[in-house]
Design a protein around this motif. Sequence first.
Motif, short mmCIF file in Angstrom:
data_model
loop_
_atom_site.label_atom_id
_atom_site.label_comp_id
_atom_site.label_asym_id
_atom_site.label_seq_id
_atom_site.Cartn_x
_atom_site.Cartn_y
_atom_site.Cartn_z
N ALA A 55 84.38 26.26 -69.65
CA ALA A 55 83.26 27.11 -70.42
C ALA A 55 81.90 27.53 -69.76
O ALA A 55 81.21 28.72 -70.11
CB ALA A 55 83.26 26.45 -71.61
N ASP A 56 81.32 26.50 -69.31
CA ASP A 56 79.93 26.87 -68.51
C ASP A 56 79.92 27.42 -67.33
O ASP A 56 78.96 27.70 -66.69
CB ASP A 56 79.37 25.34 -68.42
CG ASP A 56 78.84 24.86 -69.78
OD1 ASP A 56 78.76 25.52 -70.78
OD2 ASP A 56 78.70 23.75 -69.95
N SER A 57 81.15 27.67 -66.71
CA SER A 57 81.04 28.29 -65.40
C SER A 57 80.61 29.71 -65.41
O SER A 57 80.96 30.40 -66.38
CB SER A 57 82.51 27.83 -64.38
OG SER A 57 83.37 28.91 -65.42
N PRO A 58 80.17 30.01 -64.34
CA PRO A 58 79.61 31.63 -64.16
C PRO A 58 80.83 32.46 -64.49
O PRO A 58 80.62 33.59 -64.66
CB PRO A 58 78.93 31.80 -63.38
CG PRO A 58 79.23 30.63 -62.15
CD PRO A 58 79.70 29.54 -63.02
N ASN A 59 82.13 32.03 -64.04
CA ASN A 59 83.43 33.01 -63.95
C ASN A 59 83.91 33.35 -65.10
O ASN A 59 84.61 34.22 -65.47
CB ASN A 59 84.38 32.57 -62.78
CG ASN A 59 83.88 32.41 -61.42
OD1 ASN A 59 82.99 33.15 -60.89
ND2 ASN A 59 84.33 31.48 -60.65
#
Length: 65
Positions: A55-59
């Motif tokens: 959820a926190d990944s930039p993708n």
Amino acid sequence: MVMMGLDKLMTNLKSKLKSIKTKKPYDKIEKSESMRVEIRSKKAQKLIQDTLKIADSPNTKSYAF
């Protein structure tokens, strides 16, 4: 003299190998209820960490409502 030492060494090694082979495998310990709860808790924590990482990944595209 050296041959006698080698013979003793070989005999000693053979007996140790035999004792290793003849040992019985350990008895499997049954899991208690508290162990099962702890395992489930650890699995849940790992799942939460993985979910938050995704959820926190930039993708990841998130939508604000």
